[in-house]
Design an enzyme around this catalytic site. Sequence first.
Site, PDB file in Angstrom:
ATOM      1  N   CYS A   2      52.520  62.003  35.518  1.00 30.36           N
ATOM      2  CA  CYS A   2      53.094  63.562  35.220  1.00 30.36           C
ATOM      3  C   CYS A   2      53.468  63.253  36.507  1.00 30.36           C
ATOM      4  O   CYS A   2      53.996  62.381  38.128  1.00 30.36           O
ATOM      5  CB  CYS A   2      51.815  64.817  35.265  1.00 30.36           C
ATOM      6  SG  CYS A   2      51.282  64.710  34.023  1.00 30.36           S
TER       7      CYS A   2
HETATM    8  N1  GLN Z   1      46.285  62.549  31.522  1.00 30.59           N
HETATM    9  C1  GLN Z   1      46.373  63.372  32.250  1.00 30.59           C
HETATM   10  C2  GLN Z   1      47.285  64.062  30.448  1.00 30.59           C
HETATM   11  O1  GLN Z   1      47.347  63.826  29.640  1.00 30.59           O
HETATM   12  C3  GLN Z   1      47.752  63.470  33.077  1.00 30.59           C
HETATM   13  C4  GLN Z   1      48.697  62.563  32.609  1.00 30.59           C
HETATM   14  C5  GLN Z   1      49.741  62.242  33.859  1.00 30.59           C
HETATM   15  O2  GLN Z   1      49.814  62.072  35.141  1.00 30.59           O
HETATM   16  N2  GLN Z   1      51.181  61.888  33.385  1.00 30.59           N
HETATM   17  O3  GLN Z   1      47.523  64.950  30.082  1.00 30.59           O
END
Ligand code: GLN
Length: 278
Positions: A2
């Site tokens: 993210c």
């Molecule tokens: N694991 C978290 C989610 O699925 C954050 C994902 C990320 O950082 N891409 O929301």
Amino acid sequence: MCRHIGYVGTPVPVGEVLTRGPHSLRTQAWAPREMRGGGTINADGFGVAWWGRDAASVTRYRNADPIWTDPAVDEVLPQLTAHAVLGSVRSATVGMPVERAACAPFLWETWAFSHNGVVPGWRSVLTAVLSDLDTAATRAGMTRRYETSHLLEAEALTDSAALWVLLRRLLDPEPPAGLAETPATALRLLVTGVLHHAPDARVNLLLGNGTALWATTCYHSLYALIGDEFAVLSSEPYDDDARWQQLPDRSLVCAEPGELSVETLDLGRSTATESLPI
Ligand code: GLN
């Protein structure tokens, strides 16, 4: 992967923090530069939290659709003014639900939280971390308990929502006091606890309370832009301002207008950590 951003300082339009610069958070959603595994675009929703002058309350807007499809970003959020903003765009980890409740920021009291990364085996890992915290609290003579049933409070079935359950419990100052005296200690306890059980966990956390920002770097990128009247922490720089500083991996960061502190994130540095069986 993210991407997230936090701002504290002189008042700004909320929407502007999401769209400012040629490489804004919105642009990072579809054209991120620093992909370090785990997805290519951040199309699984977004969220933004903001605080007013006295930081007495926090407000949030979230959408499970891609940020570039939501007209509120250009038409509504720029109408709102805030002294602090925390935004995030999401790329859901494989196997985790794509839904609004899974979009950061997560809120509790006046806190807002975002997680960039993944905790492999999060259900068993975070259960084990809670159990370690409970052991440490018992040893320290505290009646406050860290129970595995607290994980049921997670807003979504994701590692990020579950991490927030643990972190907000560590932040809760309600007597009897918890293990962490400061937000930085709480972040350190959580990240070191997670890494103990999942050394390959990716835990870039971002926390705000309307007056300051705290963050950890663990695997993913993070940059700071500090001016006399503002502080920004961002997964990627949104422009070519020469003041952007790349923060080293495995750091614990605190940013306020005119101030940046960066410490190494390692075990045994804080007194609270020393009491942990990890
Ligand atoms: N694991 C978290 C989610 O699925 C954050 C994902 C990320 O950082 N891409 O929301």
